[in-house]
Design a protein around this motif. Structure first.
Motif, PDB file in Angstrom:
ATOM      1  N   TYR A   1       0.831  -1.208   0.000  1.00 61.99           N
ATOM      2  CA  TYR A   1       0.000   0.000   0.000  1.00 61.99           C
ATOM      3  C   TYR A   1       0.862   1.253   0.000  1.00 61.99           C
ATOM      4  N   ARG A   2       1.910   1.250   0.781  1.00 60.71           N
ATOM      5  CA  ARG A   2       2.782   2.416   0.865  1.00 60.71           C
ATOM      6  C   ARG A   2       3.405   2.750  -0.493  1.00 60.71           C
ATOM      7  N   MET A   3       3.572   1.751  -1.339  1.00 59.90           N
ATOM      8  CA  MET A   3       4.215   1.984  -2.625  1.00 59.90           C
ATOM      9  C   MET A   3       3.258   2.522  -3.688  1.00 59.90           C
ATOM     10  N   THR A   4       1.938   2.464  -3.440  1.00 59.84           N
ATOM     11  CA  THR A   4       0.998   2.909  -4.466  1.00 59.84           C
ATOM     12  C   THR A   4       1.174   4.388  -4.782  1.00 59.84           C
ATOM     13  N   LYS A   5       1.456   5.195  -3.776  1.00 56.17           N
ATOM     14  CA  LYS A   5       1.633   6.625  -4.017  1.00 56.17           C
ATOM     15  C   LYS A   5       2.847   6.882  -4.900  1.00 56.17           C
ATOM     16  N   VAL A   6       3.938   6.182  -4.619  1.00 58.45           N
ATOM     17  CA  VAL A   6       5.171   6.375  -5.383  1.00 58.45           C
ATOM     18  C   VAL A   6       4.973   5.973  -6.838  1.00 58.45           C
ATOM     19  N   ILE A   7       4.375   4.799  -7.066  1.00 60.11           N
ATOM     20  CA  ILE A   7       4.197   4.298  -8.422  1.00 60.11           C
ATOM     21  C   ILE A   7       3.226   5.180  -9.199  1.00 60.11           C
ATOM     22  N   SER A   8       2.105   5.548  -8.558  1.00 61.21           N
ATOM     23  CA  SER A   8       1.118   6.380  -9.232  1.00 61.21           C
ATOM     24  C   SER A   8       1.700   7.738  -9.599  1.00 61.21           C
ATOM     25  N   ALA A   9       2.507   8.316  -8.700  1.00 57.62           N
ATOM     26  CA  ALA A   9       3.119   9.617  -8.982  1.00 57.62           C
ATOM     27  C   ALA A   9       4.065   9.534 -10.174  1.00 57.62           C
ATOM     28  N   ARG A  10       4.749   8.417 -10.325  1.00 58.88           N
ATOM     29  CA  ARG A  10       5.659   8.261 -11.466  1.00 58.88           C
ATOM     30  C   ARG A  10       4.901   8.071 -12.775  1.00 58.88           C
ATOM     31  N   ILE A  11       3.721   7.449 -12.695  1.00 60.27           N
ATOM     32  CA  ILE A  11       2.925   7.250 -13.898  1.00 60.27           C
ATOM     33  C   ILE A  11       2.342   8.574 -14.398  1.00 60.27           C
ATOM     34  N   PHE A  12       1.798   9.361 -13.472  1.00 63.87           N
ATOM     35  CA  PHE A  12       1.119  10.592 -13.867  1.00 63.87           C
ATOM     36  C   PHE A  12       1.983  11.844 -13.683  1.00 63.87           C
ATOM     37  N   THR A  13       3.170  11.694 -13.126  1.00 64.37           N
ATOM     38  CA  THR A  13       4.135  12.782 -12.892  1.00 64.37           C
ATOM     39  C   THR A  13       3.458  13.979 -12.223  1.00 64.37           C
ATOM     40  N   SER A  14       3.690  15.178 -12.734  1.00 61.79           N
ATOM     41  CA  SER A  14       3.201  16.393 -12.067  1.00 61.79           C
ATOM     42  C   SER A  14       1.707  16.620 -12.235  1.00 61.79           C
ATOM     43  N   SER A  15       1.070  15.877 -13.129  1.00 61.46           N
ATOM     44  CA  SER A  15      -0.363  16.092 -13.393  1.00 61.46           C
ATOM     45  C   SER A  15      -1.266  15.265 -12.496  1.00 61.46           C
ATOM     46  N   ILE A  16      -0.712  14.527 -11.546  1.00 64.05           N
ATOM     47  CA  ILE A  16      -1.528  13.595 -10.782  1.00 64.05           C
ATOM     48  C   ILE A  16      -2.627  14.286  -9.986  1.00 64.05           C
TER      49      ILE A  16
ATOM     50  N   ALA B   1      -7.478  -3.279  -4.982  1.00 61.43           N
ATOM     51  CA  ALA B   1      -7.634  -1.863  -4.657  1.00 61.43           C
ATOM     52  C   ALA B   1      -6.339  -1.098  -4.929  1.00 61.43           C
ATOM     53  N   PHE B   2      -5.213  -1.705  -4.581  1.00 62.35           N
ATOM     54  CA  PHE B   2      -3.927  -1.031  -4.801  1.00 62.35           C
ATOM     55  C   PHE B   2      -3.697  -0.776  -6.291  1.00 62.35           C
ATOM     56  N   LEU B   3      -4.096  -1.739  -7.116  1.00 61.63           N
ATOM     57  CA  LEU B   3      -3.964  -1.566  -8.559  1.00 61.63           C
ATOM     58  C   LEU B   3      -4.828  -0.402  -9.045  1.00 61.63           C
ATOM     59  N   THR B   4      -6.034  -0.295  -8.484  1.00 60.71           N
ATOM     60  CA  THR B   4      -6.921   0.806  -8.847  1.00 60.71           C
ATOM     61  C   THR B   4      -6.358   2.145  -8.374  1.00 60.71           C
ATOM     62  N   PHE B   5      -5.852   2.174  -7.128  1.00 59.97           N
ATOM     63  CA  PHE B   5      -5.252   3.405  -6.618  1.00 59.97           C
ATOM     64  C   PHE B   5      -4.152   3.913  -7.546  1.00 59.97           C
ATOM     65  N   THR B   6      -3.371   2.958  -8.048  1.00 52.92           N
ATOM     66  CA  THR B   6      -2.212   3.321  -8.863  1.00 52.92           C
ATOM     67  C   THR B   6      -2.621   3.839 -10.240  1.00 52.92           C
ATOM     68  N   LEU B   7      -3.588   3.156 -10.870  1.00 52.05           N
ATOM     69  CA  LEU B   7      -3.959   3.494 -12.245  1.00 52.05           C
ATOM     70  C   LEU B   7      -5.111   4.494 -12.334  1.00 52.05           C
ATOM     71  N   TYR B   8      -5.874   4.634 -11.250  1.00 50.73           N
ATOM     72  CA  TYR B   8      -7.013   5.552 -11.262  1.00 50.73           C
ATOM     73  C   TYR B   8      -6.986   6.390  -9.982  1.00 50.73           C
ATOM     74  N   PRO B   9      -6.030   7.304  -9.857  1.00 49.78           N
ATOM     75  CA  PRO B   9      -6.007   8.162  -8.668  1.00 49.78           C
ATOM     76  C   PRO B   9      -7.279   8.985  -8.596  1.00 49.78           C
ATOM     77  N   CYS B  10      -7.894   9.031  -7.428  1.00 52.15           N
ATOM     78  CA  CYS B  10      -9.168   9.717  -7.272  1.00 52.15           C
ATOM     79  C   CYS B  10      -9.134  10.571  -6.005  1.00 52.15           C
ATOM     80  N   MET B  11      -9.380  11.837  -6.163  1.00 55.31           N
ATOM     81  CA  MET B  11      -9.354  12.765  -5.034  1.00 55.31           C
ATOM     82  C   MET B  11     -10.611  12.591  -4.188  1.00 55.31           C
TER      83      MET B  11
END
Length: 409
Positions: A141-156, A245-255
């Protein structure tokens, strides 16, 4: 369409006094106490860590076909003559036979390491294996933020906000709007207007119940489940729910609603009330992980397990399972319905999730339950890891002490 989602009225003032704020070490102490208590209660009393080992441990309830060995992230192959002895066959050390992706695979038998000190510690306290699994899950779970941020970079942030607004738009204006008769904003405003003390209680519940409650459930069910097979199914379901859920967090970040711009009318009540959890803060916590709601996903699985444990929808009991009286059945059903309901109100009122997050959590949990056997394909890897660590996996003590006492629960 987004303009229709904004709120024009002035939000009410926050007047409720914050509840007692735990010190930073409070929550870890609660979780550590639960895990230590579970480790103690499920220890093997007739097994000594030090001293000569006269014979392997055996529990007659492990004789059934569905629990033929120590479980893990799962079960050993019941067709494996050596492995099916549940730790008793330590003389021949024949390779284990595993089925993986339709193929028969031979893996090293770590039973030769049963007398190593770390193996004997695990045999004395088999619940330590469960603690290890959940530490690994938490690290994922802790890694989802890191991976998602790298996928979407500054636009996350923009992407996550757009997804959050899309969820609100779907709930209020799509063909499925009938499923959501109340908006998240109206629920929070009901608490804000005259019921702020109740919202303060929910703020604290959101922060404190999720992790300790789930850990406590795992500990409790490990202790009283009628078989390790039954317990493992629930544990695997929770684990796979996490991974989906972690896969969704990573590929579909939702505020979440609480982080949307002020014009959408939500209050970040948990932070406003200084009720944040240590488990949900820090640089590696993914605050853009609203979809699906793991708070509700866990609660849904726990609720279903409680209702199943009540036995009202089953004609037969498992081997080793005690029949429950009327009061016991009522109690488990009330908990099974009440706990998820309370969590659902909490996540909506505190603006941490959307209704759709809870609905998707149910879908994810059911998918995880139906597919939980997928973890069986990892058994060869587990065998190799045990071999590398020179470690023999312990026989689980699930329900053993409870059955020996002849209890009814």
């Amino acid at each position: 369409m987004e303009a229709n989602l904004t709120i024009s009225e002035v939000p009410p003032q926050w007047n409720s006094k914050p509840m007692y704020h735990l010190p930073p070490w409070g929550e870890p102490l609660i979780v550590l106490s639960i895990l230590s208590g579970a480790m103690f209660l499920t220890r093997r009393r007739n097994f000594q860590i030090f001293g000569m080992r006269k014979e392997g441990y055996h529990d007659s309830f492990l004789d059934s076909d569905d629990s033929t060995s120590s479980d893990d992230l799962l079960f050993h192959d019941p067709e494996n003559d050596d492995d099916s002895q549940g730790g008793l066959s330590t003389s021949k050390h024949l390779p284990k036979r595993r089925k993986c992706c339709g193929m028969l695979v031979y893996t090293p038998n770590s039973s030769r390491f049963a007398n190593h000190l770390h193996s004997r510690i695990l045999q004395k306290f088999p619940f330590l294996i469960e603690m290890f699994y959940w530490v690994i899950t938490y690290l994922f779970y802790r890694m989802t933020k890191v991976i998602s941020a790298r996928i979407f970079t500054s636009s996350i942030i923009d992407v996550a906000q757009a997804h959050g607004l899309a969820v609100l738009d779907f709930e209020q204006f799509s063909w499925a709007s009938f499923l959501f008769p109340w908006t998240e904003h109206s629920v929070q405003q009901w608490f804000m207007n005259g019921h702020q003390t109740g919202l303060t209680v929910l703020n604290r519940a959101y922060a404190l119940i999720h992790v300790p409650g789930t850990v406590g459930f795992i500990a409790w069910y490990y202790y009283i489940a009628p078989s390790n097979s039954t317990f493992a199914t629930i544990r695997r379901t929770l684990t796979l729910t996490n991974l989906f859920a972690f896969l969704t967090f990573t590929l579909y970040p939702c505020m979440p609603p609480r982080l949307l711009p002020p014009e959408y009318g939500f209050l970040d009540s948990v932070r406003h009330d200084n009720a944040t959890s240590i488990w949900m803060s820090g640089n590696f916590v993914n605050s853009l992980a609203a979809m699906p709601s793991m708070h509700f996903g866990y609660a849904f699985v726990i609720g279903c397990t409680m209702i199943h444990h009540a036995g009202i929808f089953r004609w037969t009991l498992e081997k080793g399972e005690m029949k429950k009286g009327l009061l016991g059945k009522i109690f488990y059903c009330l908990v099974g319905i009440g706990y998820p309901s309370m969590i659902l109100v909490t996540i909506i009122a505190t603006a941490n999730h959307y209704w759709l997050d809870a609905l998707m959590a149910i879908v994810v949990a059911w998918a995880a339950y139906l597919c939980n056997g997928i973890f069986l394909t990892l058994l060869p890897l587990e065998d190799l890891l045990l071999w590398v660590l020179r470690l023999e996996k312990p026989i689980p003590s699930t329900g053993e002490r409870f059955r020996q006492r002849g209890g009814r629960i």
